[in-house]
Design a protein around this motif. Structure first.
Motif, PDB file in Angstrom:
ATOM      1  N   SER A  84       0.859  -1.177   0.000  1.00  0.00           N
ATOM      2  CA  SER A  84       0.000   0.000   0.000  1.00  0.00           C
ATOM      3  C   SER A  84       0.904   1.238   0.000  1.00  0.00           C
ATOM      4  O   SER A  84       1.286   1.741   1.053  1.00  0.00           O
ATOM      5  N   ALA A  85       1.250   1.699  -1.193  1.00  0.00           N
ATOM      6  CA  ALA A  85       2.158   2.834  -1.339  1.00  0.00           C
ATOM      7  C   ALA A  85       1.377   4.121  -1.546  1.00  0.00           C
ATOM      8  O   ALA A  85       0.315   4.133  -2.180  1.00  0.00           O
ATOM      9  N   HIS A  86       1.941   5.212  -1.025  1.00  0.00           N
ATOM     10  CA  HIS A  86       1.299   6.522  -1.118  1.00  0.00           C
ATOM     11  C   HIS A  86       2.410   7.547  -1.323  1.00  0.00           C
ATOM     12  O   HIS A  86       3.303   7.668  -0.481  1.00  0.00           O
ATOM     13  N   TYR A  87       2.363   8.252  -2.459  1.00  0.00           N
ATOM     14  CA  TYR A  87       3.434   9.199  -2.769  1.00  0.00           C
ATOM     15  C   TYR A  87       2.953  10.278  -3.726  1.00  0.00           C
ATOM     16  O   TYR A  87       1.804  10.250  -4.181  1.00  0.00           O
ATOM     17  N   LEU A  88       3.846  11.236  -4.017  1.00  0.00           N
ATOM     18  CA  LEU A  88       3.516  12.373  -4.879  1.00  0.00           C
ATOM     19  C   LEU A  88       4.423  12.424  -6.103  1.00  0.00           C
ATOM     20  O   LEU A  88       5.624  12.187  -6.000  1.00  0.00           O
ATOM     21  N   ILE A  89       3.808  12.794  -7.227  1.00  0.00           N
ATOM     22  CA  ILE A  89       4.543  13.104  -8.449  1.00  0.00           C
ATOM     23  C   ILE A  89       4.457  14.611  -8.660  1.00  0.00           C
ATOM     24  O   ILE A  89       3.374  15.192  -8.550  1.00  0.00           O
ATOM     25  N   ARG A  90       5.599  15.235  -8.943  1.00  0.00           N
ATOM     26  CA  ARG A  90       5.614  16.627  -9.385  1.00  0.00           C
ATOM     27  C   ARG A  90       5.814  16.576 -10.896  1.00  0.00           C
ATOM     28  O   ARG A  90       6.863  16.143 -11.372  1.00  0.00           O
ATOM     29  N   THR A  91       4.788  16.971 -11.651  1.00  0.00           N
ATOM     30  CA  THR A  91       4.859  16.899 -13.104  1.00  0.00           C
ATOM     31  C   THR A  91       5.866  17.917 -13.636  1.00  0.00           C
ATOM     32  O   THR A  91       6.259  18.846 -12.923  1.00  0.00           O
ATOM     33  N   ASP A  92       6.252  17.741 -14.892  1.00  0.00           N
ATOM     34  CA  ASP A  92       7.219  18.657 -15.499  1.00  0.00           C
ATOM     35  C   ASP A  92       6.719  20.097 -15.538  1.00  0.00           C
ATOM     36  O   ASP A  92       7.514  21.025 -15.597  1.00  0.00           O
ATOM     37  N   ASP A  93       5.381  20.302 -15.487  1.00  0.00           N
ATOM     38  CA  ASP A  93       4.836  21.665 -15.452  1.00  0.00           C
ATOM     39  C   ASP A  93       4.503  22.106 -14.021  1.00  0.00           C
ATOM     40  O   ASP A  93       3.752  23.041 -13.805  1.00  0.00           O
ATOM     41  N   ASP A  94       5.073  21.404 -13.025  1.00  0.00           N
ATOM     42  CA  ASP A  94       5.037  21.769 -11.607  1.00  0.00           C
ATOM     43  C   ASP A  94       3.709  21.492 -10.902  1.00  0.00           C
ATOM     44  O   ASP A  94       3.468  22.017  -9.828  1.00  0.00           O
ATOM     45  N   ARG A 133      -4.310   4.643  -8.379  1.00  0.00           N
ATOM     46  CA  ARG A 133      -5.283   5.726  -8.536  1.00  0.00           C
ATOM     47  C   ARG A 133      -4.552   7.029  -8.303  1.00  0.00           C
ATOM     48  O   ARG A 133      -3.580   7.095  -7.552  1.00  0.00           O
ATOM     49  N   PHE A 134      -5.073   8.068  -8.936  1.00  0.00           N
ATOM     50  CA  PHE A 134      -4.427   9.378  -8.906  1.00  0.00           C
ATOM     51  C   PHE A 134      -5.426  10.427  -8.431  1.00  0.00           C
ATOM     52  O   PHE A 134      -6.630  10.289  -8.637  1.00  0.00           O
ATOM     53  N   GLN A 135      -4.884  11.495  -7.823  1.00  0.00           N
ATOM     54  CA  GLN A 135      -5.728  12.620  -7.433  1.00  0.00           C
ATOM     55  C   GLN A 135      -4.915  13.895  -7.550  1.00  0.00           C
ATOM     56  O   GLN A 135      -3.768  13.961  -7.114  1.00  0.00           O
ATOM     57  N   THR A 136      -5.526  14.898  -8.164  1.00  0.00           N
ATOM     58  CA  THR A 136      -4.875  16.197  -8.294  1.00  0.00           C
ATOM     59  C   THR A 136      -5.929  17.282  -8.416  1.00  0.00           C
ATOM     60  O   THR A 136      -7.049  17.027  -8.856  1.00  0.00           O
ATOM     61  N   GLY A 137      -5.550  18.488  -8.026  1.00  0.00           N
ATOM     62  CA  GLY A 137      -6.403  19.656  -8.224  1.00  0.00           C
ATOM     63  C   GLY A 137      -5.948  20.487  -9.407  1.00  0.00           C
ATOM     64  O   GLY A 137      -6.568  21.499  -9.726  1.00  0.00           O
ATOM     65  N   ALA A 138      -4.870  20.066 -10.067  1.00  0.00           N
ATOM     66  CA  ALA A 138      -4.333  20.817 -11.208  1.00  0.00           C
ATOM     67  C   ALA A 138      -5.234  20.627 -12.421  1.00  0.00           C
ATOM     68  O   ALA A 138      -5.419  19.498 -12.878  1.00  0.00           O
ATOM     69  N   PRO A 139      -5.816  21.712 -12.951  1.00  0.00           N
ATOM     70  CA  PRO A 139      -6.744  21.583 -14.079  1.00  0.00           C
ATOM     71  C   PRO A 139      -6.159  20.826 -15.277  1.00  0.00           C
ATOM     72  O   PRO A 139      -6.865  20.014 -15.894  1.00  0.00           O
ATOM     73  N   ALA A 140      -4.900  21.033 -15.588  1.00  0.00           N
ATOM     74  CA  ALA A 140      -4.302  20.373 -16.752  1.00  0.00           C
ATOM     75  C   ALA A 140      -4.202  18.855 -16.564  1.00  0.00           C
ATOM     76  O   ALA A 140      -4.085  18.125 -17.549  1.00  0.00           O
ATOM     77  N   TRP A 141      -4.256  18.386 -15.334  1.00  0.00           N
ATOM     78  CA  TRP A 141      -4.098  16.964 -15.045  1.00  0.00           C
ATOM     79  C   TRP A 141      -5.345  16.340 -14.426  1.00  0.00           C
ATOM     80  O   TRP A 141      -5.310  15.195 -13.970  1.00  0.00           O
ATOM     81  N   SER A 142      -6.468  17.070 -14.431  1.00  0.00           N
ATOM     82  CA  SER A 142      -7.685  16.578 -13.767  1.00  0.00           C
ATOM     83  C   SER A 142      -8.202  15.273 -14.363  1.00  0.00           C
ATOM     84  O   SER A 142      -8.901  14.524 -13.686  1.00  0.00           O
ATOM     85  N   HIS A 143      -7.851  14.967 -15.613  1.00  0.00           N
ATOM     86  CA  HIS A 143      -8.279  13.695 -16.207  1.00  0.00           C
ATOM     87  C   HIS A 143      -7.729  12.500 -15.427  1.00  0.00           C
ATOM     88  O   HIS A 143      -8.327  11.421 -15.428  1.00  0.00           O
ATOM     89  N   LEU A 144      -6.605  12.684 -14.714  1.00  0.00           N
ATOM     90  CA  LEU A 144      -6.040  11.594 -13.927  1.00  0.00           C
ATOM     91  C   LEU A 144      -6.951  11.186 -12.769  1.00  0.00           C
ATOM     92  O   LEU A 144      -6.871  10.051 -12.286  1.00  0.00           O
ATOM     93  N   ASN A 145      -7.831  12.080 -12.330  1.00  0.00           N
ATOM     94  CA  ASN A 145      -8.761  11.769 -11.244  1.00  0.00           C
ATOM     95  C   ASN A 145      -9.756  10.682 -11.649  1.00  0.00           C
ATOM     96  O   ASN A 145     -10.443  10.123 -10.787  1.00  0.00           O
ATOM     97  N   ARG A 146      -9.843  10.381 -12.951  1.00  0.00           N
ATOM     98  CA  ARG A 146     -10.782   9.379 -13.459  1.00  0.00           C
ATOM     99  C   ARG A 146     -10.067   8.137 -13.994  1.00  0.00           C
ATOM    100  O   ARG A 146     -10.677   7.314 -14.667  1.00  0.00           O
ATOM    101  N   VAL A 147      -8.792   7.988 -13.689  1.00  0.00           N
ATOM    102  CA  VAL A 147      -7.984   6.901 -14.249  1.00  0.00           C
ATOM    103  C   VAL A 147      -7.739   5.804 -13.217  1.00  0.00           C
ATOM    104  O   VAL A 147      -7.464   6.089 -12.056  1.00  0.00           O
ATOM    105  N   LEU A 148      -7.838   4.567 -13.673  1.00  0.00           N
ATOM    106  CA  LEU A 148      -7.306   3.418 -12.951  1.00  0.00           C
ATOM    107  C   LEU A 148      -6.154   2.898 -13.782  1.00  0.00           C
ATOM    108  O   LEU A 148      -6.254   2.813 -15.010  1.00  0.00           O
ATOM    109  N   ALA A 149      -5.062   2.550 -13.128  1.00  0.00           N
ATOM    110  CA  ALA A 149      -3.901   2.045 -13.857  1.00  0.00           C
ATOM    111  C   ALA A 149      -3.394   0.775 -13.186  1.00  0.00           C
ATOM    112  O   ALA A 149      -3.542   0.585 -11.977  1.00  0.00           O
ATOM    113  N   LEU A 150      -2.806  -0.079 -14.000  1.00  0.00           N
ATOM    114  CA  LEU A 150      -2.186  -1.302 -13.524  1.00  0.00           C
ATOM    115  C   LEU A 150      -0.678  -1.157 -13.662  1.00  0.00           C
ATOM    116  O   LEU A 150      -0.194  -0.780 -14.736  1.00  0.00           O
ATOM    117  N   ALA A 151       0.043  -1.420 -12.599  1.00  0.00           N
ATOM    118  CA  ALA A 151       1.504  -1.341 -12.643  1.00  0.00           C
ATOM    119  C   ALA A 151       2.090  -2.739 -12.506  1.00  0.00           C
ATOM    120  O   ALA A 151       1.646  -3.533 -11.672  1.00  0.00           O
TER     121      ALA A 151
END
Length: 168
Positions: A84-94, A133-151
């Protein structure tokens, strides 16, 4: 990797629609700290691994990992590691993107022993999968709030490698 037992004939004869597509999204390289054990619990050995920096590179998501994430784990008595990992990504556009990743790691006892000693082990020698699963308040990345991904993961001595696929 361990396989499930064969299905009864009646179940095996069932038909399903095509499986959802897995679309390459990104590759994560995460530095990991030393394992910290909290000792035996009711479900198994409770432990955590501090997550450091790293890179996120791929066709859909690029950036760096923010130091300070944590991978909480339970090493079960049956040899399965719950992740159960929990971490942050800082995108190239901050922008900041929260990641929650839950999954399992297991394999043959000798392979898992090599992995625990920090020896090189091919990712096809054991099972390491997480649902992200992803969560962000950044408008440019809000589509990630609706994504499920398999790693699909690979543990190395000082880092974890994740090939991340968006589930279509």
């Amino acid at each position: 990797p361990a396989r499930c037992p064969p299905l009864p004939h009646a179940v095996a004869a069932m038909t399903f629609p095509p499986a959802p597509a897995l679309i390459p999204m990104t590759q994560v390289r995460c530095e990991v700290g030393a394992l910290v054990s909290l000792g035996a619990g009711w479900h198994g050995e409770r432990r955590y691994v501090p997550l450091g920096g790293g890179s996120v590179r791929g066709p859909e998501l690029n950036g760096t990992l923010v130091d300070g994430g944590v991978d909480w784990q339970v090493q079960r008595g049956d040899g399965v590691l719950e992740i159960s990992a929990h971490y942050l990504i800082r995108t190239d556009d901050d922008a900041l993107v929260e990641v929650r990743s839950e999954g399992l790691r297991h394999g043959p006892q000798d392979v898992m022993a090599r992995l625990a000693r920090g020896e090189p082990v091919g990712r096809d020698e054991y099972f390491f999968r997480t649902l992200m699963r992803f969560q962000t308040g950044a408008p440019a990345w809000s589509h990630l709030n609706r994504v499920l991904a398999l790693a699909v993961g690979q543990r190395e001595a000082a880092q974890v490698l994740l090939d991340v696929f968006r589930i279509a």
